[in-house]
Design an enzyme around this catalytic site. Structure first.
Site, PDB file in Angstrom:
ATOM      1  N   SER A   1       6.514  73.842  32.262  1.00  0.00           N
ATOM      2  CA  SER A   1       5.245  74.210  31.668  1.00  0.00           C
ATOM      3  C   SER A   1       5.008  73.253  30.508  1.00  0.00           C
ATOM      4  O   SER A   1       5.921  72.508  30.107  1.00  0.00           O
ATOM      5  CB  SER A   1       5.275  75.653  31.175  1.00  0.00           C
ATOM      6  OG  SER A   1       4.041  76.006  30.584  1.00  0.00           O
ATOM      7  N   ARG A   2       3.813  73.268  29.959  1.00  0.00           N
ATOM      8  CA  ARG A   2       3.547  72.407  28.808  1.00  0.00           C
ATOM      9  C   ARG A   2       4.091  73.018  27.521  1.00  0.00           C
ATOM     10  O   ARG A   2       4.019  72.405  26.477  1.00  0.00           O
ATOM     11  CB  ARG A   2       2.050  72.136  28.709  1.00  0.00           C
ATOM     12  CG  ARG A   2       1.587  71.125  29.758  1.00  0.00           C
ATOM     13  CD  ARG A   2       0.112  70.889  29.735  1.00  0.00           C
ATOM     14  NE  ARG A   2      -0.241  69.694  30.509  1.00  0.00           N
ATOM     15  CZ  ARG A   2      -1.469  69.366  30.856  1.00  0.00           C
ATOM     16  NH1 ARG A   2      -2.483  70.144  30.486  1.00  0.00           N
ATOM     17  NH2 ARG A   2      -1.715  68.275  31.551  1.00  0.00           N
TER      18      ARG A   2
ATOM     19  N   HIS B   1      -4.613  69.272  38.639  1.00  0.00           N
ATOM     20  CA  HIS B   1      -3.912  68.910  39.875  1.00  0.00           C
ATOM     21  C   HIS B   1      -3.714  67.404  40.012  1.00  0.00           C
ATOM     22  O   HIS B   1      -2.638  66.934  40.378  1.00  0.00           O
ATOM     23  CB  HIS B   1      -4.680  69.434  41.089  1.00  0.00           C
ATOM     24  CG  HIS B   1      -4.538  70.910  41.294  1.00  0.00           C
ATOM     25  ND1 HIS B   1      -5.135  71.578  42.342  1.00  0.00           N
ATOM     26  CD2 HIS B   1      -3.869  71.857  40.579  1.00  0.00           C
ATOM     27  CE1 HIS B   1      -4.834  72.869  42.274  1.00  0.00           C
ATOM     28  NE2 HIS B   1      -4.077  73.053  41.199  1.00  0.00           N
TER      29      HIS B   1
ATOM     30  N   LYS C   1      -4.509  74.564  46.236  1.00  0.00           N
ATOM     31  CA  LYS C   1      -5.917  74.370  46.530  1.00  0.00           C
ATOM     32  C   LYS C   1      -6.763  74.822  45.334  1.00  0.00           C
ATOM     33  O   LYS C   1      -6.299  75.704  44.590  1.00  0.00           O
ATOM     34  CB  LYS C   1      -6.290  75.169  47.788  1.00  0.00           C
ATOM     35  CG  LYS C   1      -6.387  76.680  47.539  1.00  0.00           C
ATOM     36  CD  LYS C   1      -6.209  77.492  48.748  1.00  0.00           C
ATOM     37  CE  LYS C   1      -4.770  77.726  49.060  1.00  0.00           C
ATOM     38  NZ  LYS C   1      -4.045  78.456  47.973  1.00  0.00           N
TER      39      LYS C   1
ATOM     40  N   ARG D   1     -15.583  79.931  34.231  1.00  0.00           N
ATOM     41  CA  ARG D   1     -16.921  79.565  33.777  1.00  0.00           C
ATOM     42  C   ARG D   1     -16.926  78.246  33.010  1.00  0.00           C
ATOM     43  O   ARG D   1     -17.957  77.862  32.438  1.00  0.00           O
ATOM     44  CB  ARG D   1     -17.499  80.686  32.909  1.00  0.00           C
ATOM     45  CG  ARG D   1     -17.821  81.939  33.720  1.00  0.00           C
ATOM     46  CD  ARG D   1     -18.385  83.062  32.892  1.00  0.00           C
ATOM     47  NE  ARG D   1     -19.615  82.704  32.197  1.00  0.00           N
ATOM     48  CZ  ARG D   1     -20.372  83.583  31.524  1.00  0.00           C
ATOM     49  NH1 ARG D   1     -20.012  84.863  31.504  1.00  0.00           N
ATOM     50  NH2 ARG D   1     -21.462  83.194  30.906  1.00  0.00           N
TER      51      ARG D   1
ATOM     52  N   ASP E   1     -12.745  77.745  43.611  1.00  0.00           N
ATOM     53  CA  ASP E   1     -11.714  78.780  43.630  1.00  0.00           C
ATOM     54  C   ASP E   1     -11.741  79.596  44.907  1.00  0.00           C
ATOM     55  O   ASP E   1     -10.688  79.902  45.474  1.00  0.00           O
ATOM     56  CB  ASP E   1     -11.882  79.715  42.430  1.00  0.00           C
ATOM     57  CG  ASP E   1     -10.899  79.404  41.322  1.00  0.00           C
ATOM     58  OD1 ASP E   1      -9.828  80.018  41.323  1.00  0.00           O
ATOM     59  OD2 ASP E   1     -11.193  78.553  40.474  1.00  0.00           O
TER      60      ASP E   1
END
Length: 345
Positions: free
Chosen positions: A50-51, A93, A111, A181, A192
């Site tokens: 993770s970051r 991604h 995806k 949003r 999505d």
């Protein structure tokens, strides 16, 4: 009438192969994938990144993963990682999958594969240049029920395809600060949720010749409620919808000149479908027996490809991934949704 077939269709059952996974990101989809892989014989998750180191450590502790990294680079440099699963928000991604490929790791990327077709083409070119495996995590294509549906359609069970209908709507509402949003995060219903109906239609009919679309946009400029009409040279059409302001039935219908196939709720990961053949009074419910479930199908496909030395999956070919993204690009262009990443670099 109930019909049941082997979980891997005509190809028969394949042997499970070993794969040591590194998972990039710690959100809900990463958790689901990790749970499924840990229950898959011959595969294991050996690292998570993770970051933030704290997030990675918490995730590793939760699932008993031996190594946690506070950076992507740490996981990509891990010699014990055979293949990387990218589960970041889709705005990351391109960066995550590209960095993994640059580090010499095969990649399964969630995806939508990328935000647009240009980013996807860059990843495909990089994978081919490096001779590395790359696949979109389109679990629908690996689902044995969907595979059986495709076999029947291609064998002419319902005649020539005339139309496909599919929908995917989420109830919402999503707050203004939610990623769904945010244009910079690839927000909106299309990427999505709409990626599923579009991918389903193109699995059966290929890339469309004509694309029409309409959408309601949010104040931020992402699509909230979207309708897509696709057309092919043979006269077939697809009517597809996706939205963020109402939970839909998530069903699909495939209609041909000699019958139709109805896929029930959750068409993107079904456990059955109903086949209606012309001239046959009773519809046939088709179920597929498989030792695997959920995301295990795509993980097993990746492991089998790696064991065979393949750089691409025949179930989820890169050409199909690129074609879907070209369609999504065209839909966004028609409804006026643009992301900052769409600007040429």
């Amino acid at each position: 009438m109930l019909a049941a077939v082997d979980g891997f269709g005509r190809q028969g059952k394949r042997e499970q192969t070993v794969a040591r996974w590194g998972v990039v990101a710690t959100g809900g989809i990463a958790a689901r994938f990790t749970q499924d892989v840990q229950a898959l014989d011959g595969s294991e998750v050996v690292a998570v990144a993770s970051r933030g180191e704290a997030s990675a450590k918490t995730f590793a502790d939760r699932f008993g993963i031996p190594r946690a990294y506070g950076s992507w680079a740490g996981l990509f440099a891990d010699p014990e990682v055979d293949v990387v699963y990218v589960a970041t928000p889709h705005s990351a991604h391109r960066a995550a999958a590209g960095a993994a490929l640059e580090a010499g790791k095969p990649v399964l990327c969630e995806k939508p594969f990328t935000l647009n077709s240009r980013e996807a083409e860059e990843l495909v070119a990089l994978a081919r240049e490096r001779g590395l495996f790359l696949m979109e995590a389109m679990w629908t294509y690996c689902n044995p029920v969907v595979r059986r549906l495709v076999e029947l359609v291609r064998d002419g069970a319902i005649g020539e395809l005339r139309s496909i209908q599919a929908d995917f709507g989420a109830e919402g509402p999503f707050a203004p600060d939610h990623r769904m949003r945010a244009p910079e995060l690839g927000g909106g219903a299309l990427l999505d949720l709409g990626v599923y109906p579009v991918s389903f239609a193109q699995l059966l009919l290929g890339e469309p010749a004509r694309i029409q679309a309409d959408a309601q946009l949010s104040p931020e400029g992402v699509d909230v409620n979207t309708g897509v009409l696709l057309g092919w040279e043979n006269g077939a059409v697809a009517v597809l919808t996706c939205g963020l302001d109402g939970s839909s039935g998530t069903r699909a219908t495939v209609t041909g000149t000699h019958g139709r196939i109805d896929v029930p709720e959750g068409f993107f990961s079904p456990d059955s479908f109903v086949l209606h053949r012309r001239g046959v009074d009773a519809p046939e419910t088709v179920r597929v027996h498989s030792p695997l479930h959920g995301m295990q199908h795509e993980a097993a496909e990746v492991a089998a490809c790696l064991a065979a030395g393949r750089t691409e999956s025949s179930l989820v070919p890169l050409s199909g991934t690129l074609a879907v993204l070209r369609t999504l690009d065209a839909v966004r262009e028609r409804v006026g949704v643009r992301y900052p990443q769409d600007e040429a670099r």
